[in-house]
Scaffold this motif. Structure first.
Motif, short mmCIF file in Angstrom:
data_model
loop_
_atom_site.label_atom_id
_atom_site.label_comp_id
_atom_site.label_asym_id
_atom_site.label_seq_id
_atom_site.Cartn_x
_atom_site.Cartn_y
_atom_site.Cartn_z
N LEU A 249 2.66 0.70 8.18
CA LEU A 249 4.02 1.34 7.96
C LEU A 249 5.08 0.19 7.82
O LEU A 249 5.80 0.14 6.86
CB LEU A 249 4.76 2.28 8.85
CG LEU A 249 3.73 3.49 8.85
CD1 LEU A 249 4.50 4.68 10.05
CD2 LEU A 249 3.91 4.32 7.54
N ARG A 250 5.17 -0.84 8.56
CA ARG A 250 6.12 -1.99 8.31
C ARG A 250 5.60 -2.68 7.01
O ARG A 250 6.49 -2.92 6.33
CB ARG A 250 5.82 -2.87 9.54
CG ARG A 250 6.62 -2.36 10.61
CD ARG A 250 6.54 -3.49 11.74
NE ARG A 250 7.34 -3.06 12.89
CZ ARG A 250 7.08 -3.50 14.16
NH1 ARG A 250 6.04 -4.18 14.50
NH2 ARG A 250 7.94 -2.77 15.10
N THR B 261 -1.41 1.56 -3.64
CA THR B 261 -1.87 0.13 -3.66
C THR B 261 -1.87 -0.56 -2.32
O THR B 261 -3.07 -1.37 -2.39
CB THR B 261 -0.63 -0.78 -4.67
OG1 THR B 261 -0.63 -0.12 -5.72
CG2 THR B 261 -0.90 -2.23 -4.86
N GLU B 262 -0.98 -0.37 -1.40
CA GLU B 262 -1.20 -1.09 -0.26
C GLU B 262 -2.33 -0.48 0.54
O GLU B 262 -3.14 -1.18 1.15
CB GLU B 262 0.15 -0.63 0.69
CG GLU B 262 1.37 -1.14 0.32
CD GLU B 262 1.24 -2.77 0.70
OE1 GLU B 262 1.14 -3.16 1.78
OE2 GLU B 262 1.64 -3.47 -0.39
N ALA C 193 -5.46 1.73 6.26
CA ALA C 193 -5.56 2.55 5.04
C ALA C 193 -5.53 3.99 5.02
O ALA C 193 -4.88 4.84 4.32
CB ALA C 193 -6.80 1.97 4.18
N ALA C 194 -6.29 4.66 6.13
CA ALA C 194 -6.18 5.93 6.33
C ALA C 194 -4.96 6.64 6.68
O ALA C 194 -4.65 7.69 6.24
CB ALA C 194 -7.37 6.19 7.64
N VAL C 195 -4.10 5.85 7.50
CA VAL C 195 -2.66 6.17 7.82
C VAL C 195 -1.94 6.38 6.62
O VAL C 195 -1.31 7.40 6.26
CB VAL C 195 -2.06 5.11 8.65
CG1 VAL C 195 -0.63 5.49 8.84
CG2 VAL C 195 -2.52 5.15 10.14
N LEU C 196 -1.97 5.29 5.58
CA LEU C 196 -1.35 5.54 4.41
C LEU C 196 -1.68 6.60 3.49
O LEU C 196 -0.86 7.38 2.92
CB LEU C 196 -1.37 4.05 3.51
CG LEU C 196 -0.81 2.71 4.42
CD1 LEU C 196 -0.92 1.55 3.56
CD2 LEU C 196 0.66 3.09 4.72
N LEU C 197 -3.21 6.79 3.43
CA LEU C 197 -3.43 7.76 2.57
C LEU C 197 -3.22 9.36 2.95
O LEU C 197 -3.15 10.03 2.62
CB LEU C 197 -4.95 7.72 2.25
CG LEU C 197 -5.42 6.39 1.65
CD1 LEU C 197 -6.91 6.31 1.50
CD2 LEU C 197 -4.87 6.41 0.14
#
Length: 106
Positions: free
Chosen positions: A12-13, A65-66, A93-97
């Protein structure tokens, strides 16, 4: 965040920083040009440039993208010595997705 999920906090940061960078005005549009010091504007806020507004689609693209960067980096870490780092990148990546899937799924 209260559970001190290091993967989530890190992802997240970094994504917030990427979003902040995406909102920055390109140098050419900021109106910067060479001038003598005595001709330069003075005072609070005189060198501030308005930030760009990101659309929802732009924000989603930055987050995707991240996540893709993390998955790509994890795929390159094939040595057993890097297994922990690869797992952490996949977790980030799993958190962002998960954020893109909707509220309550992350």
């Amino acid at each position: 965040m209260r559970a001190r999920d290091k993967a989530a906090v890190s992802a997240l940061r970094a994504t917030l920083a990427a979003l902040d960078n995406a909102e920055a005005v390109p140098v050419g549009e900021a109106g910067l040009r060479g001038m003598a010091l005595e001709e330069s504007p003075a005072g609070a806020g005189t060198t501030e440039a308005a930030r760009q507004e990101l659309s929802e689609r732009d924000v989603i693209n930055v987050v995707r993208t991240e996540a893709a960067e993390r998955l790509g980096a994890a795929a390159q870490l094939t040595a057993p010595a890097h297994a922990d780092r690869a797992a952490r990148l996949r977790a980030e990546a799993a958190v962002l997705l998960g954020l893109l899937d909707g509220p309550g799924t992350a």
